[in-house]
Structure formats: C-alpha cells, structure tokens
Design a protein around this motif. Structure first.
Motif, PDB file in Angstrom:
ATOM      1  N   LEU A 154       2.194 -10.435  12.440  1.00 20.68           N
ATOM      2  CA  LEU A 154       2.525  -9.214  13.164  1.00 20.68           C
ATOM      3  C   LEU A 154       3.391  -8.320  12.298  1.00 20.68           C
ATOM      4  O   LEU A 154       4.428  -8.758  11.785  1.00 20.68           O
ATOM      5  N   VAL A 155       2.948  -7.106  12.101  1.00 18.49           N
ATOM      6  CA  VAL A 155       3.767  -6.072  11.474  1.00 18.49           C
ATOM      7  C   VAL A 155       4.005  -5.003  12.530  1.00 18.49           C
ATOM      8  O   VAL A 155       3.066  -4.347  12.984  1.00 18.49           O
ATOM      9  N   GLU A 156       5.250  -4.880  12.955  1.00 17.73           N
ATOM     10  CA  GLU A 156       5.575  -3.941  14.025  1.00 17.73           C
ATOM     11  C   GLU A 156       5.872  -2.556  13.465  1.00 17.73           C
ATOM     12  O   GLU A 156       6.281  -2.409  12.318  1.00 17.73           O
ATOM     13  N   GLY A 157       5.668  -1.555  14.298  1.00 18.77           N
ATOM     14  CA  GLY A 157       6.012  -0.195  13.919  1.00 18.77           C
ATOM     15  C   GLY A 157       4.926   0.799  14.281  1.00 18.77           C
ATOM     16  O   GLY A 157       3.735   0.465  14.314  1.00 18.77           O
ATOM     17  N   SER A 158       5.345   2.023  14.569  1.00 12.45           N
ATOM     18  CA  SER A 158       4.400   3.105  14.830  1.00 12.45           C
ATOM     19  C   SER A 158       3.802   3.565  13.508  1.00 12.45           C
ATOM     20  O   SER A 158       4.184   3.102  12.426  1.00 12.45           O
ATOM     21  N   ASP A 202       4.865   1.021   6.317  1.00 14.25           N
ATOM     22  CA  ASP A 202       4.642   1.477   4.940  1.00 14.25           C
ATOM     23  C   ASP A 202       3.369   0.832   4.393  1.00 14.25           C
ATOM     24  O   ASP A 202       2.785  -0.066   5.011  1.00 14.25           O
ATOM     25  N   PRO A 203       2.893   1.279   3.229  1.00 12.94           N
ATOM     26  CA  PRO A 203       1.653   0.730   2.674  1.00 12.94           C
ATOM     27  C   PRO A 203       1.710  -0.776   2.455  1.00 12.94           C
ATOM     28  O   PRO A 203       0.697  -1.470   2.629  1.00 12.94           O
ATOM     29  N   GLU A 204       2.867  -1.293   2.078  1.00  7.77           N
ATOM     30  CA  GLU A 204       2.987  -2.727   1.847  1.00  7.77           C
ATOM     31  C   GLU A 204       2.763  -3.514   3.140  1.00  7.77           C
ATOM     32  O   GLU A 204       2.053  -4.526   3.161  1.00  7.77           O
ATOM     33  N   GLY A 205       3.382  -3.044   4.230  1.00  5.23           N
ATOM     34  CA  GLY A 205       3.201  -3.707   5.515  1.00  5.23           C
ATOM     35  C   GLY A 205       1.761  -3.621   6.005  1.00  5.23           C
ATOM     36  O   GLY A 205       1.206  -4.594   6.530  1.00  5.23           O
ATOM     37  N   TYR A 206       1.178  -2.446   5.825  1.00  6.31           N
ATOM     38  CA  TYR A 206      -0.219  -2.242   6.230  1.00  6.31           C
ATOM     39  C   TYR A 206      -1.142  -3.191   5.465  1.00  6.31           C
ATOM     40  O   TYR A 206      -1.989  -3.876   6.051  1.00  6.31           O
ATOM     41  N   ASP A 207      -0.967  -3.236   4.150  1.00  7.18           N
ATOM     42  CA  ASP A 207      -1.824  -4.101   3.330  1.00  7.18           C
ATOM     43  C   ASP A 207      -1.649  -5.568   3.709  1.00  7.18           C
ATOM     44  O   ASP A 207      -2.620  -6.341   3.739  1.00  7.18           O
ATOM     45  N   LYS A 208      -0.421  -5.965   4.005  1.00  8.50           N
ATOM     46  CA  LYS A 208      -0.149  -7.368   4.331  1.00  8.50           C
ATOM     47  C   LYS A 208      -0.827  -7.767   5.634  1.00  8.50           C
ATOM     48  O   LYS A 208      -1.466  -8.826   5.712  1.00  8.50           O
ATOM     49  N   VAL A 209      -0.706  -6.936   6.674  1.00  8.62           N
ATOM     50  CA  VAL A 209      -1.274  -7.306   7.967  1.00  8.62           C
ATOM     51  C   VAL A 209      -2.792  -7.303   7.912  1.00  8.62           C
ATOM     52  O   VAL A 209      -3.461  -8.146   8.532  1.00  8.62           O
ATOM     53  N   PHE A 210      -3.370  -6.400   7.154  1.00 10.79           N
ATOM     54  CA  PHE A 210      -4.826  -6.393   7.016  1.00 10.79           C
ATOM     55  C   PHE A 210      -5.309  -7.559   6.152  1.00 10.79           C
ATOM     56  O   PHE A 210      -6.384  -8.111   6.392  1.00 10.79           O
ATOM     57  N   ALA A 248      -7.477  -9.395   8.879  1.00 12.13           N
ATOM     58  CA  ALA A 248      -8.846  -8.881   8.791  1.00 12.13           C
ATOM     59  C   ALA A 248      -9.583  -9.375   7.550  1.00 12.13           C
ATOM     60  O   ALA A 248     -10.702  -9.872   7.646  1.00 12.13           O
ATOM     61  N   LYS A 249      -8.942  -9.252   6.384  1.00 13.82           N
ATOM     62  CA  LYS A 249      -9.628  -9.649   5.154  1.00 13.82           C
ATOM     63  C   LYS A 249      -9.820 -11.153   5.066  1.00 13.82           C
ATOM     64  O   LYS A 249     -10.911 -11.630   4.701  1.00 13.82           O
TER      65      LYS A 249
END
Length: 255
Positions: free
Chosen positions: A101-105, A110-118, A122-123
């Motif tokens: 879980l990466v929380e936040g609107s 940030d890009p790092e959090g987005y990349d990590k959760v995906f 997903a990947k």
C-alpha cells in the motif's frame, strides 16, 4: 473437506493476513500449499506450522517481489522446493495475493512510490502468471486479490487503486486468453479486513465508523475472503471466469 486433494496451490504473500487465511483454507480443503513470503520468515513458518498442525500440507519459500527478475526468481525457488513435497511438478492454483500500500492523493505520491506500488501490485502478478503458465496445469485456477477501492473513489489511495485496477483488467484479458485450456481467471476485491496491518481498528470510534461501511455493520475477517477464494479454486467454480467479485460486505450499497 477434500475437494482439492491432489492439487498444488501457490499463494503469494501468504505469511500473514489474507494470504495466510487463504493458504490455510486451501490446505484444509486438501491442497498442498506453497507459502510464498517476501521478508518475514518467522511469520511464514507460523503459517506452515499452523497448516501442518491442522493436518494439512505446506512449505514456505522466499522471494522479494518488486525487483527486476522477481517472477523468474519466484518460480526458480518454487521449482527447487516442490520436488521435496510432491512427485508432480507444476501447480493447479495460483493466488496472487502479495501487495503493498502506498497512500496519498495524486498530488502526494511521488514517482518512486508510484513505481514501487505498480511493481509489486501489477507488474509482479503479470510476470508471475506469464512465467507460470508452463507450470499451471490445464483446468487450473488463477485468482487475483484486488481491492474494493477499484469500485469506489477513494482519493487517499489513488496510486494503490490504480495498480489494483490494472490487475482487474489483466484478469479479464487472461480469462479470454486461457479459456481454451480450461483455466479460469477471477479477481476478488476485499474491503477493510481485520489484520495485523490495520492497527487503526483498535480504536473503538474508528472501528464503529468503519463497521458502518458494510451492510452487515461489522469489520471484514480474513476468512470472509478465503472462503470465496476456496470456491474459486474448486471445481464448483468451473463455469465462472473473468469476474471481479466484490468482497466488501456490501460497502457503499446505500450511497
């Protein structure tokens, strides 16, 4: 129950929470369960010990998801261990449960959090399935654990919801792709579930407010999800595929 006797299941992220409950239920139904974990060896051992104490069969193995080559590493580790517990290589049931879980609107992630959760949500499932198809027997089951936030708008989990939405779309596509092999592909979308990663539920007022989200006026339990997964893993679900099945206890029905 013995409906899964002779079957082999792999559950990712099975050391605790929903994953542990799913592993325990599939083992109780007769399957040999491969308990995947990412870091907590002690918790994975507890899962295996509990399964064996109840008369089931399981083994644990570790690979960290979200890294380059994670899917290949997972299958290499599985292949190395399966021969110790079965004379049949491969498996029948794959449950993609591991997630972060990466929380936040949208303004906060940030890009790092987005990349990590995906990468994890997903990947990793995408490539675990891709490299697992040669091991998954015809008539098998793929069950993806998604989230109720793909059905309702919840801005504090924007990136997380998007990653689980990608998993839902993958579910639909693969159901079409794998139908010729008799493999069903479905997703389950839990709501708020009482686990050790939800410490906020210890507060009585918070618990009361969250309980009210469901039409049953209670917090979801892990076996509310694992029972549904067990059905999807069974032969009784052979005519069900490409479905995103809500397991939120009717959250938001009255809105």
């Amino acid at each position: 129950m013995s409906g899964l006797n002779g079957k082999t299941a792999l559950v990712t992220g099975a050391s605790r929470g929903i994953g542990r409950s799913v592993a325990a239920r599939l083992a109780a139904d007769g399957a040999l369960v491969a308990v995947h974990y990412g870091a907590n060896e002690a918790a994975a051992k507890e899962t295996v010990d509990a399964i064996e104490a109840a008369g089931g069969r399981a083994f644990a193995f570790r690979t960290e998801l979200g890294l380059p080559g994670d899917a290949e590493a997972l299958w290499a580790a599985f292949d190395e261990r399966i021969g110790e517990h079965s004379d049949r290589p491969g498996l029948d049931i794959l449950v993609n449960n591991a997630g972060i879980l990466v929380e936040g609107s949208i303004s906060e992630v940030d890009p790092e959090g987005y990349d990590k959760v995906f990468a994890v949500n997903a990947k990793a499932p995408y490539f675990i399935i891709k490299h697992g198809l040669e091991r998954l027997r015809d008539g098998g089951r793929i069950i993806n654990i998604s989230s109720g936030v793909t059905r309702v708008a919840y801005p504090p989990m924007t990136a997380y919801a998007a990653s689980k939405g990608a998993l839902n779309t993958l579910t639909l596509t693969l159901a079409q792709t794998l139908g010729a092999r008799g493999i069903t592909v479905n997703a389950v979308t839990p709501g708020i579930i009482e686990t050790d990663i939800a410490p906020y539920l210890a507060d009585p007022e918070t618990r009361k407010a969250i309980s009210a989200f469901s039409v049953f006026d209670r917090i979801g339990q892990t076996d509310d999800v694992s029972g549904l997964v067990a059905f999807l893993a069974s032969d009784d679900s052979r005519w069900v595929t490409g479905q995103i099945i809500d397991a939120t206890g009717g959250t938001g029905l009255g809105l």
